[in-house]
Design an enzyme around this catalytic site. Structure first.
Site, PDB file in Angstrom:
ATOM      1  N   LYS A 257       0.848  -1.195   0.000  1.00 52.25           N
ATOM      2  CA  LYS A 257       0.000   0.000   0.000  1.00 52.25           C
ATOM      3  C   LYS A 257       0.880   1.239   0.000  1.00 52.25           C
ATOM      4  O   LYS A 257       1.986   1.206   0.533  1.00 52.25           O
ATOM      5  CB  LYS A 257      -0.853   0.036   1.286  1.00 52.25           C
ATOM      6  CG  LYS A 257      -2.006  -0.924   1.323  1.00 52.25           C
ATOM      7  CD  LYS A 257      -2.818  -0.710   2.606  1.00 52.25           C
ATOM      8  CE  LYS A 257      -3.930  -1.735   2.728  1.00 52.25           C
ATOM      9  NZ  LYS A 257      -4.957  -1.629   1.670  1.00 52.25           N
ATOM     10  N   ARG A 331     -10.114 -11.533   2.517  1.00 53.89           N
ATOM     11  CA  ARG A 331     -10.966 -12.618   2.010  1.00 53.89           C
ATOM     12  C   ARG A 331     -10.254 -13.962   2.085  1.00 53.89           C
ATOM     13  O   ARG A 331     -10.902 -14.996   2.202  1.00 53.89           O
ATOM     14  CB  ARG A 331     -11.416 -12.286   0.582  1.00 53.89           C
ATOM     15  CG  ARG A 331     -10.284 -12.162  -0.403  1.00 53.89           C
ATOM     16  CD  ARG A 331     -10.685 -11.442  -1.680  1.00 53.89           C
ATOM     17  NE  ARG A 331     -10.814 -10.000  -1.475  1.00 53.89           N
ATOM     18  CZ  ARG A 331     -11.172  -9.144  -2.422  1.00 53.89           C
ATOM     19  NH1 ARG A 331     -11.449  -9.568  -3.634  1.00 53.89           N
ATOM     20  NH2 ARG A 331     -11.260  -7.858  -2.163  1.00 53.89           N
TER      21      ARG A 331
HETATM   22  N1  BES Z   1      -7.961  -3.643   4.560  1.00 55.93           N
HETATM   23  C1  BES Z   1      -8.163  -3.289   3.216  1.00 55.93           C
HETATM   24  C2  BES Z   1      -9.463  -2.530   2.967  1.00 55.93           C
HETATM   25  C3  BES Z   1      -9.571  -1.175   3.594  1.00 55.93           C
HETATM   26  C4  BES Z   1      -9.048  -0.052   2.974  1.00 55.93           C
HETATM   27  C5  BES Z   1     -10.212  -1.013   4.800  1.00 55.93           C
HETATM   28  C6  BES Z   1      -9.170   1.189   3.546  1.00 55.93           C
HETATM   29  C7  BES Z   1     -10.336   0.232   5.392  1.00 55.93           C
HETATM   30  C8  BES Z   1      -9.804   1.337   4.764  1.00 55.93           C
HETATM   31  C9  BES Z   1      -8.207  -4.548   2.339  1.00 55.93           C
HETATM   32  O1  BES Z   1      -7.427  -5.599   2.762  1.00 55.93           O
HETATM   33  C10 BES Z   1      -7.713  -4.161   0.976  1.00 55.93           C
HETATM   34  O2  BES Z   1      -6.597  -3.754   0.883  1.00 55.93           O
HETATM   35  N2  BES Z   1      -8.577  -4.284  -0.025  1.00 55.93           N
HETATM   36  C11 BES Z   1      -8.239  -3.941  -1.354  1.00 55.93           C
HETATM   37  C12 BES Z   1      -8.730  -5.027  -2.263  1.00 55.93           C
HETATM   38  C13 BES Z   1      -8.244  -4.898  -3.667  1.00 55.93           C
HETATM   39  C14 BES Z   1      -6.774  -5.213  -3.740  1.00 55.93           C
HETATM   40  C15 BES Z   1      -9.017  -5.852  -4.541  1.00 55.93           C
HETATM   41  C16 BES Z   1      -8.932  -2.622  -1.683  1.00 55.93           C
HETATM   42  O3  BES Z   1     -10.073  -2.434  -1.311  1.00 55.93           O
HETATM   43  O4  BES Z   1      -8.286  -1.782  -2.296  1.00 55.93           O
HETATM   44 ZN    ZN Z   2      -5.427  -5.489   2.076  1.00 56.85          ZN
END
Ligand code: BES
Ligand code: ZN
Ligand code: ZN
Length: 475
Positions: A257, A331
């Protein structure tokens, strides 16, 4: 901590809070004529807090707006509680007694709830903690305004929310997966629910491939936590299962990230925190319901041995997953928990997770995204509970087309969909691992970015009150 109690009798010059609405007969309040005139001028149908600062006593008159629906008025009561707590701390008052002078019996509990939730602080890492501590520690409610049982129940719910918030606010340097398990055990001992923890060896033996893959890049081992509340008088034969995402920190893994936004990823165990807080309230209040909690826990790191984009992972269910983004880790671990849940032959499974940025983008931080295969009636109850506790749910569809977006060339499914509808494709991914009535909640409310209202800044503890309200409905 804010302590709640019933007050048999008010006497002397203690600080009082009169909870009123527009219908309240101001003349019946124990006030001087001048004060009454002042109050009459000030009180209209909106949320308003008026301080009568006498030379020997402080009286606070809190007036809430009667809205077009009960659930909106309940929320007005909570929000009025927010202003009152801020005033009390500003005035350095430690104890207060609330007296409901409105016509509405239901007003007092949400009002006190709003007050107590606003009073939460996380000062563990502050050198000057003592100086910054809120003065308010004790909220009494007059015996005419409610019952001792209702106050005890509310206290346990609030403590459950506060426990969840503290777990969310704890940084990774303290709250590893193992530490999370210790915290769950400690809360289990206090509240009376049982806790079983699988360490890495057992997780391997159970073939929880998703959890192990996400953990592969970490120095810290994963845990799989099983919480159980099984009272003798349980009204359900098959358990209700609550599953919480316990990613104690999400760097994204090798699909790293950006720095901006990563800092709040200690909140990625908010689903787990909601389950834990709800279990606390459930057990303390001894709801006659058999409930199991499943919490897969790990951090998600880009270590040398981390799982990589392009990997194929065999999951607990036996299905294979092509990992195209290591940041879609929630997931992966939830899938193993959902698959493990099958062995309980559950009546219903509800998972809660900070699963996608897409949910946040769609509905913001004032609601929760929700979808599932449970009966319409169950989903309707859930939505209703969402309104009552003001953690409102927005339903998303699980149409077949979204499932097609998860087709993989080489495995049973891939762990991300396409460019669009990320919140739904995440739900579709989870659905693959269920064979029972199921609800999925994407916890967009987990983090308070601005710190408005009683949810406060940082970990909000959202989900605890929703879960509790729902379980109570099931009784
Ligand atoms: N933990 C994150 C989702 C999230 C982001 C929660 C911001 C709270 C605030 C999750 O694990 C994630 O990174 N999801 C990705 C999925 C994508 C790679 C398909 C997302 O939502 O960008
Ligand atoms: Zn994530
Ligand atoms: Zn995550």
């Amino acid at each position: 901590m804010t302590n709640l109690a019933i007050k048999e009798q008010t006497a002397g010059k203690e600080t009082l809070v009169y909870l009123v609405d527009q219908q309240t007969d101001i003349a019946a309040l124990d006030c001087t004529t001048a004060e009454q005139t002042y109050l009459q001028q000030k009180i209209s149908n909106k949320n308003e807090v008026i301080v009568l600062n006498r030379y020997d006593q402080i009286i606070i008159v809190a007036s809430f707006k009667q809205d077009t629906a009960d659930y909106l008025t309940l929320e007005n009561c909570r929000l009025t509680g927010v202003s009152v707590t801020k005033q009390l701390n500003h005035l350095k008052i430690s104890e207060v007694t609330v007296i409901n002078k409105s016509d509405w019996d239901k007003a007092v509990l949400p009002f006190v709830e709003g007050m107590a939730l606003t009073n939460y602080q996380f000062l563990k890492y502050k050198k000057e903690a003592a100086k910054q501590k809120n003065s308010l520690t004790q909220i009494n409610v007059s015996k005419e305004s409610t019952t001792a049982e209702a106050i005890a129940e509310l206290q346990h719910i609030i403590d459950g929310v506060q426990a969840a918030r503290t777990l969310i606010n704890e940084p990774l340097s303290y709250l590893t997966a193992r530490q999370l398990s210790k915290e769950i055990k400690a809360l289990g001992e206090t509240a009376g629910f049982s806790v079983k923890v699988f360490e890495k060896s057992r997780i391997k033996a159970e073939k929880m491939g998703g959890l192990l893959a996400v953990n592969a890049g970490s120095q810290d081992p994963p845990t799989f936590n099983i919480l159980e509340w099984k009272p003798k008088k349980a009204v359900n034969k098959q358990p209700i299962i609550l599953v919480g995402k316990g990613v104690v920190y999400d760097t994204g893994g090798l699909s790293l990230k950006p720095t901006k936004g990563m800092d709040i990823m200690k909140c990625d165990m908010s689903g787990a925190a909601a389950v834990i807080g709800a279990f606390y309230a459930l057990a303390k209040n001894k709801l006659p319901l058999h409930v199991v909690g499943l919490i897969p826990a790990t951090d998600n790191r880009p270590g040398e041995t981390a799982y990589v984009p392009g990997d194929v992972i065999q999951m607990h269910s036996g299905s294979t997953v092509e990992v195209l983004n290591t940041d879609a880790e929630g997931r992966m671990i939830l899938a193993d928990a959902l698959s493990y849940a099958k062995s309980y032959k559950p009546q219903l499974v509800i998972d809660m997770a900070t699963l996608t940025g897409s949910a946040l983008a769609a509905i913001g931080t004032d609601a929760l995204a929700f979808m599932g295969t449970a009966d319409e009636e169950v989903k309707e109850t859930m939505k209703q509970c969402g309104f009552e506790v003001y953690e409102r749910l927005v339903e998303f569809p699980l149409w077949e087309e979204y499932g097609k977006m998860l087709r993989s060339d080489i495995a049973d499914l891939k762990n991300i969909g396409g460019r669009f509808a990320g919140c739904i494709t995440a739900g579709k991914f989870l659905e693959h691992f269920t064979d029972y009535p199921w609800i999925h909640i994407d916890l967009a409310m987990a983090w308070g970015f601005e710190g408005k209202g009683y949810r406060g800044k940082n970990g909000t503890g959202a989900g605890v009150r929703l879960f509790y309200q729902f379980l109570k409905q099931m009784v």
